[in-house]
Design an enzyme around this catalytic site. Sequence first.
Site, PDB file in Angstrom:
ATOM      1  N   PRO A   2       0.825  -1.209   0.000  1.00 32.95           N
ATOM      2  CA  PRO A   2       0.000   0.000   0.000  1.00 32.95           C
ATOM      3  C   PRO A   2       0.859   1.259   0.000  1.00 32.95           C
ATOM      4  O   PRO A   2       1.760   1.391   0.805  1.00 32.95           O
ATOM      5  CB  PRO A   2      -0.787  -0.089   1.309  1.00 32.95           C
ATOM      6  CG  PRO A   2      -0.485  -1.418   1.877  1.00 32.95           C
ATOM      7  CD  PRO A   2       0.772  -1.924   1.260  1.00 32.95           C
ATOM      8  N   GLU A   3       0.576   2.167  -0.917  1.00 33.74           N
ATOM      9  CA  GLU A   3       1.238   3.460  -0.939  1.00 33.74           C
ATOM     10  C   GLU A   3       0.394   4.429  -0.124  1.00 33.74           C
ATOM     11  O   GLU A   3      -0.762   4.159   0.191  1.00 33.74           O
ATOM     12  CB  GLU A   3       1.336   3.955  -2.377  1.00 33.74           C
ATOM     13  CG  GLU A   3       2.101   3.030  -3.268  1.00 33.74           C
ATOM     14  CD  GLU A   3       3.454   3.593  -3.666  1.00 33.74           C
ATOM     15  OE1 GLU A   3       3.598   4.821  -3.648  1.00 33.74           O
ATOM     16  OE2 GLU A   3       4.348   2.810  -3.969  1.00 33.74           O
ATOM     17  N   LYS A  55       1.049   6.741   6.259  1.00 34.02           N
ATOM     18  CA  LYS A  55       0.619   5.366   6.046  1.00 34.02           C
ATOM     19  C   LYS A  55      -0.233   4.829   7.196  1.00 34.02           C
ATOM     20  O   LYS A  55      -0.495   3.637   7.272  1.00 34.02           O
ATOM     21  CB  LYS A  55       1.835   4.477   5.806  1.00 34.02           C
ATOM     22  CG  LYS A  55       2.519   4.879   4.510  1.00 34.02           C
ATOM     23  CD  LYS A  55       3.546   3.892   4.105  1.00 34.02           C
ATOM     24  CE  LYS A  55       4.009   4.241   2.694  1.00 34.02           C
ATOM     25  NZ  LYS A  55       5.018   3.297   2.222  1.00 34.02           N
ATOM     26  N   ASN A 174       6.958   3.260  -2.550  1.00 35.22           N
ATOM     27  CA  ASN A 174       8.056   2.800  -3.387  1.00 35.22           C
ATOM     28  C   ASN A 174       7.869   3.099  -4.876  1.00 35.22           C
ATOM     29  O   ASN A 174       8.830   3.333  -5.587  1.00 35.22           O
ATOM     30  CB  ASN A 174       8.252   1.297  -3.175  1.00 35.22           C
ATOM     31  CG  ASN A 174       9.647   0.871  -3.536  1.00 35.22           C
ATOM     32  OD1 ASN A 174      10.615   1.565  -3.228  1.00 35.22           O
ATOM     33  ND2 ASN A 174       9.758  -0.239  -4.239  1.00 35.22           N
ATOM     34  N   ARG A 269      14.720  -2.016  -1.157  1.00 38.87           N
ATOM     35  CA  ARG A 269      13.567  -1.759  -2.020  1.00 38.87           C
ATOM     36  C   ARG A 269      14.048  -1.533  -3.452  1.00 38.87           C
ATOM     37  O   ARG A 269      15.090  -0.923  -3.679  1.00 38.87           O
ATOM     38  CB  ARG A 269      12.803  -0.519  -1.540  1.00 38.87           C
ATOM     39  CG  ARG A 269      12.468  -0.513  -0.051  1.00 38.87           C
ATOM     40  CD  ARG A 269      11.613  -1.696   0.357  1.00 38.87           C
ATOM     41  NE  ARG A 269      10.346  -1.733  -0.365  1.00 38.87           N
ATOM     42  CZ  ARG A 269       9.299  -0.983  -0.033  1.00 38.87           C
ATOM     43  NH1 ARG A 269       9.362  -0.192   1.006  1.00 38.87           N
ATOM     44  NH2 ARG A 269       8.194  -1.049  -0.725  1.00 38.87           N
TER      45      ARG A 269
END
Length: 282
Positions: A2-3, A55, A174, A269
């Site tokens: 999830p962004e 987030k 990301n 990442r």
Amino acid sequence: MPEGDTIYRSARAMQKAIGGQAVTGFETALAKLARVNDDASIAGRTIEKVESRGKWLLVYFSGDLILATHMLMSGSWHLYRTGERWQMPRSRMRIVLSTSGWQAVAFNVPVAEFYTARTLERDSQIPRLGPDILSSGFRVDQGVERLTEYARTSPDVEVAVALLNQRVLAGLGNVYKSEIAFAVGVHPFRRMSTLTPREIERIVDIAHRYMKANVIDGKGDGIVTYLGNRRTTHSTDREERLWVYGRQGQECRRCGMTIQMRKQGTQARSTYWCPECQPWKE
Ligand SMILES: [Zn+2]
């Protein structure tokens, strides 16, 4: 994964569906939450509002109780009409909030805590988040100030690592990290100290515009809110939604060079970039 914008959409959809409604049922597989519920029942309270902060997704209940959930890599909130079949197995359910018409279900949520307004301010890491790019009060100059300050105090941190740090700017994930660095023409492995004031300004401005464009396209208002349709190239073709993310070995949409990918930072990442459009700079 999830962004920030996905969580913003989840919060917005939940606010629309269950904001202002009375809780008719509360169920949780998390012992810590269950204990609070035993002491001070959630059912019967009103959901005052649902909001995202970076987030984190926060559900405010009447009677000064706030449920804070962090999705990390695997968690998500789904919204279902009462009686509708869940899209994930019950074994992954962590929290169910029921109202007369809806069920909000948190699956695989690894971090969930109850707070009061006071403990939220005092104890949690939530207030320590950087300016939230998705909040309506976000100002670009505020973001520029924060990023400039961070470049001064953490000169050796790589740009794309800094963009993922929620304590610098909240809300970026990301995918956008790579897209923003491309749009600004900044090599994602450059050190923060190499950024010019102009580059910092463009990073924040573009980050803000990308996030806003993807949040207001209206696609997040469906019943299932965990899927986002990310778009940064202005192309309507689904295949051409992103400049560099996920395009390792393919041609740059701007110059034709081959897109590169390397794992970056302590969390390894994936970071994507074009060596021509984003030249290296010491
Ligand atoms: Zn290129």
